[in-house]
Design an enzyme around this catalytic site. Structure first.
Site, mmCIF file in Angstrom:
data_model
loop_
_atom_site.group_PDB
_atom_site.id
_atom_site.type_symbol
_atom_site.label_atom_id
_atom_site.label_comp_id
_atom_site.label_asym_id
_atom_site.label_seq_id
_atom_site.Cartn_x
_atom_site.Cartn_y
_atom_site.Cartn_z
ATOM 1 N N CYS B 30 14.598 41.132 11.986
ATOM 2 C CA CYS B 30 14.563 43.036 12.529
ATOM 3 C C CYS B 30 13.952 43.596 11.914
ATOM 4 O O CYS B 30 12.800 43.034 10.790
ATOM 5 C CB CYS B 30 15.944 42.972 12.666
ATOM 6 S SG CYS B 30 17.040 43.081 10.406
ATOM 7 N N CYS B 33 13.615 43.867 8.048
ATOM 8 C CA CYS B 33 13.341 42.932 7.006
ATOM 9 C C CYS B 33 11.939 43.277 6.640
ATOM 10 O O CYS B 33 10.952 42.786 5.961
ATOM 11 C CB CYS B 33 12.976 41.542 8.201
ATOM 12 S SG CYS B 33 14.770 41.264 8.752
ATOM 13 N N ASP B 446 -26.396 28.528 43.068
ATOM 14 C CA ASP B 446 -26.587 29.985 43.643
ATOM 15 C C ASP B 446 -28.199 29.979 42.709
ATOM 16 O O ASP B 446 -28.951 28.991 42.291
ATOM 17 C CB ASP B 446 -26.051 30.741 42.672
ATOM 18 C CG ASP B 446 -26.758 31.765 41.800
ATOM 19 O OD1 ASP B 446 -26.816 32.514 43.573
ATOM 20 O OD2 ASP B 446 -26.498 32.793 41.706
ATOM 21 N N ASP B 646 -24.278 32.139 37.492
ATOM 22 C CA ASP B 646 -24.688 32.581 36.478
ATOM 23 C C ASP B 646 -24.098 33.784 36.455
ATOM 24 O O ASP B 646 -23.717 33.981 35.239
ATOM 25 C CB ASP B 646 -25.277 31.989 35.282
ATOM 26 C CG ASP B 646 -27.253 32.508 36.339
ATOM 27 O OD1 ASP B 646 -27.006 33.542 37.879
ATOM 28 O OD2 ASP B 646 -27.850 33.305 35.737
ATOM 29 N N ASP B 650 -21.800 35.791 41.796
ATOM 30 C CA ASP B 650 -21.128 34.590 41.897
ATOM 31 C C ASP B 650 -19.275 34.558 41.266
ATOM 32 O O ASP B 650 -18.972 33.480 42.032
ATOM 33 C CB ASP B 650 -21.946 33.755 40.371
ATOM 34 C CG ASP B 650 -23.007 33.984 41.103
ATOM 35 O OD1 ASP B 650 -23.396 33.932 42.483
ATOM 36 O OD2 ASP B 650 -23.948 33.243 40.687
#
Lengths: 119, 761
Positions: B30, B33, B446, B646, B650
């Protein structure tokens, strides 16, 4: 008569194996809340069943006491999370908020098995 | 921990210093604490500040108090505490190795103890000794042996029995269950023979203590050897973790201070001398050097670094001394993220392993049932002594079955395969990507930045009106100044080189996949882009198309610049093909992969680049949003498609492909969308990734086949299937040896992958 007893005992033993390992649904020891501590020892996770609330991130602390290699990894396959457990050291694993459901965790060879129940 | 101050090459020790420590806290349920724990820590002498992170269950402490005192203080407040284990750290690795060593020694000790009882017993039986109980003195002798065997079960074999019991009461069964049941049955039967011989027919009064002890010894030996072999499967990750230096030399005012890398903060200035490792990620602020990045990228040539260049943790500074500013530390460095990704991938399973997982879940109880059925068969139909045969067959079935071989078959190969790929600069995201990569039939590449360098430069300016070259460049630069497209950067670079200044345009608009438009300070409407854009805006370019096509046929990209609706120039840029692209594409084609190029560039330029690069098929003039559609079309025609790119454009195509490959030099977005990341720009990484994936899948199949065949053949033989035909019944000792070495075989076969070489570069 002897044959009937032996075969009967054998069939009863098979039935007991099927029931004990596959059919019986034990009342699993479950813990919930934010502080989940799992002991990894003697081929089992203790507790092996944890209950956590949905949509809330939580942490599991694994304490590995078993030196065998079986125990040195814990995997959460559905969450793509894994961690190496160092012997005798608590390993904290932060898990994301989850949708309600059941998510398994286990060692690499699936000898250790546990389940997270998200409610 | 002390800090070592270095000044003028002298080392000064400072015994007590301020430091930041982080501890893991357990038992705090809790929010109240938090206060309790913080107060307990603040009361410790030497603690200046203590702050708890309740969500993470960690507490950060500033001060000079030692860690053990802090842990004790938390414990005395009623909570658990411990050092945070950084599983990627060198310390954790050392801990793991120490634990593995201790486990190995324990297993060897167990082996020696068990075999020192088992071997003499077995030799006694093999050399013709009587293994049955007949006379009184013989009973006493066997009773002593039985007690010795119990000692073996209770000490070297203890973990099998404890594990079996704990599993059993949890309704679960594992390898321990089988070993404990097998050896326990043999021992119990033998003890009944010794203690109550008259309960059994004379022919059945045979003892099997040697089986119990030999099985425990041999399985312990198998586990020990497996433990050694397993260590080798994770060598790749150990090497990566080993790249992290322990300390960094940080500049503190006029001093240089050696501090643990965990204490390096962002913006700290770090000095690295020749031959030293770069401790954290950063940006060079002083000096130049060549840096060996091969450990991360697989690229063997050192990379020149100057002011403004980025440095990655774990790479080695080869020549000059550099000072750099830390930009990423701790778990955020590229190396830490690579380690994390490799570890995650090593623990993921490809779909091929799922059947083994399903079988593993039912395996042990199924074997127990087979053992019972086998015993019943012998009792009903077996020759005399049927009881002894039944016991031997049941024990042998329990012992020979090896769930471990099944369970290990896939993860061991994935562990080595993913590590092997990482050594070549290929990061595989998960097991599924690994498996799919091995099946790729078409690789889509690509063009810009993947096949080509991605750093185009202006080669031609063809004037088509009265505007001068300088004016044309000024207009183009003004339009492109807001863009980060490689082609735009080439225009800006060219303008700067000619000392041309420009002012930003108004009403700027980027037309995706086509070009840009805007209005300059003089009110001239500018339009800059491809042929399609000119046609759409009714700019007449027909007279100059032949020139544009001629430029395109030389693999240059012609771009049209219009002012107030009139064409004023064609600017051509050339993006050179990467040095090794042609060779890498040939490797892919030789491997049976169909290679397709995808580009937004015009048909003629694309055709010229494709021809030069050795690509037979290409899609040109593809708009960014249509790249993913092209992938879908290929998939619909039955191809398993890999996509390599890259750029941000893409990302959807990478996600759509069966396997997305991101070039490591690309953007974070592309890497996030990718299944496999190539740490260096070379396309050889693609061929390497596919080769490693194929080798790993082959290895997994061998392992799974071996494990399935072993169990499906071994279990019936153990049950006595060969006895009616050939009179052969397997000994439990032989079963124990077979079981012990079956999982060792799986791990050793996976280790063979370490010797795999992806191919010629």
């Amino acid at each position: 008569m002897e044959s009937i007893i032996i075969n009967g005992a054998g069939i009863a033993l098979i039935a007991a194996i099927v029931w004990w390992f596959w059919l019986y649904q034990p009342k699993q020891e479950a813990i919930g809340g934010n502080d989940l501590e799992i002991l990894v020892e003697n081929g089992i996770y203790t507790p092996s069943h944890v209950i956590v609330p949905a949509h809330k991130a939580f942490t599991m602390n694994f304490l590995r006491k078993d030196p065998s290699h079986c125990a040195d990894q814990v995997l959460f396959p559905d969450l793509e999370i894994s961690s190496t457990l160092t012997l005798n050291q608590a390993q904290q694993i932060n898990l994301p908020a989850l949708e309600p459901g059941r998510y398994a965790f286990h060692c690499q060879m699936q000898m250790y098995r546990g389940q997270i129940e998200v409610t | 921990m002390d800090i070592i101050l270095q000044k003028n090459a002298q080392t000064i020790q400072h015994p007590s210093v301020e430091k930041l420590q982080e501890l893991a806290v357990s038992g705090a349920g809790c929010a109240s604490c938090v206060t309790k724990i913080e107060t307990a820590l603040k009361n410790v002498p030497g603690v200046d500040q203590a702050e708890m992170n309740f969500a993470q269950r960690t507490v950060t402490i500033t001060g000079s108090a030692p860690q053990c005192t802090l842990i004790a203080a938390i414990k005395s407040a009623g909570y658990g505490a411990g050092a945070i284990v950084n599983e990627d750290g060198l310390e954790a690795q050392d801990e793991k190795e120490k634990a593995d060593q201790a486990y190995y020694r324990l297993l060897i000790r167990n082996t020696v103890l068990a075999l020192s009882v088992g071997v003499p017993l077995m030799l006694f039986g093999v050399l013709g000794g009587d293994m049955s109980v007949s006379t009184g003195p013989r009973r006493i002798a066997w009773l002593v042996v039985g007690i010795l065997t119990l000692g073996v079960m209770l000490f070297p074999g203890r973990h099998f029995f404890v594990g079996a019991w704990k599993s059993l009461i949890n309704h679960s069964a594992n390898m321990d269950t089988l070993i404990a049941l097998g050896t326990g049955t043999a021992w119990l039967y033998s003890m009944v023979v010794v203690l109550f011989p008259t309960l059994l027919p004379e022919m059945a009064r045979h003892v099997y203590f040697e089986a119990t002890t030999m099985i425990i010894g041999l399985i312990s030996l198998g586990l020990a050897l497996e433990s050694r072999a397993r260590g080798k499967t994770s060598e790749a990750i150990k090497r990566l973790i080993g790249l992290q230096p322990k300390t960094a030399r940080v500049m503190r005012g006029q001093l240089e201070v050696d501090i643990p890398i965990a204490e390096v903060q962002i913006s700290d200035l770090v000095r690295v001398r020749p031959g030293e490792k770069i401790p954290v990620d950063g940006e060079v602020v002083e000096g130049t050097s060549a840096v060996d990045e091969s450990m991360l990228t697989g690229e063997p040539m050192p990379v020149e670094k100057a002011i403004g260049d980025e440095l990655a943790a774990g790479t080695i500074n080869k020549s000059g001394t550099v000072v750099f500013k830390a930009t990423r530390v701790g778990k955020h460095t590229a190396l830490a993220q690579i380690i994390n990704m490799v570890k995650r991938a090593q623990n993921s399973k490809p779909p091929i392993g799922r059947l083994a997982d399903v079988i593993s879940a039912y395996f042990v109880p199924a074997i127990m049932i087979i053992a019972v059925v086998s015993a019943l068969a012998w009792l009903n139909f077996g020759p005399a002594p049927a009881l002894a045969f039944a016991m031997v067959s049941a024990t042998t079935v329990l012992i020979i079955a090896c769930p471990c071989a099944l369970g290990l078959a896939t993860p061991m190969s994935v562990m080595v395969g993913v590590g092997k790929a990482a050594e070549s600069g290929v990061l595989i995201r998960n097991g599924e990507a690994l498996q799919t990569a091995s099946k790729i039939t078409t690789m889509v590449l690509d063009k810009t930045g993947t096949i080509t360098e991605g750093t185009p430069s202006v080669t031609d300016i063809v004037l088509t009106s009265d505007y001068s070259e300088a004016e044309v460049l000024q207009f183009a630069a003004a339009l492109e100044s807001g863009s980060e497209h490689p082609l735009a950067l080439s225009i800006l670079e060219s303008a700067r080189a000619k000392d041309i200044r420009w002012q930003n345009v108004q009403n700027f608009q980027a037309i995706a996949g086509h070009g840009v438009e805007g209005q300059n300070q003089d009110g001239i409407s500018l339009l800059f882009g491809n042929e399609k854009l000119m046609h759409e805006r009714n700019v007449v370019i027909d007279k100059h198309l032949a020139k544009a096509e001629s430029l395109a046929s030389e693999a240059r990209t012609p771009m049209f610049l219009a002012a107030n609706g009139e064409l004023i120039a064609i600017i051509a840029v050339d993006d050179p093909i990467k040095e090794d692209s042609i060779q890498a594409i040939n490797r892919l084609k030789r491997g049976g992969v169909r290679v397709v190029m995808l580009t937004g560039d015009n048909q003629a330029t694309a055709a010229a680049v494709a021809m030069r690069a050795g690509v037979n098929e290409f899609f040109a003039e593809v708009l960014p949003q249509d790249k993913a559609k092209k992938i879908t079309e290929l998939q619909a025609s039955g191809e398993i498609v890999g996509m390599t790119g890259d750029g941000i454009n893409d990302a959807p195509a990478l996600a759509m492909a069966d396997v997305g490959f991101a070039i490591g030099t690309g953007t974070d977005v592309a890497i996030e969308s990718a299944d496999i990341t190539l740490m260096r720009g070379s396309l050889h990484g693609l061929a390497d990734a596919i080769a490693v994936s194929k080798a790993t899948l082959r290895n997994i199949k061998q392992n799974l086949f071996g494990a399935f065949i072993y169990n499906t053949a071994g279990v019936p033989i153990a049950a006595g299937l060969l006895y009616p035909f050939f009179g052969i019944l397997l000994s439990p000792v032989v079963a124990g040896a077979a079981m012990a070495f079956s999982s060792l075989t799986v791990v050793s076969n996976a280790n063979r992958l370490r010797l795999f070489k992806p191919g010629e570069h």
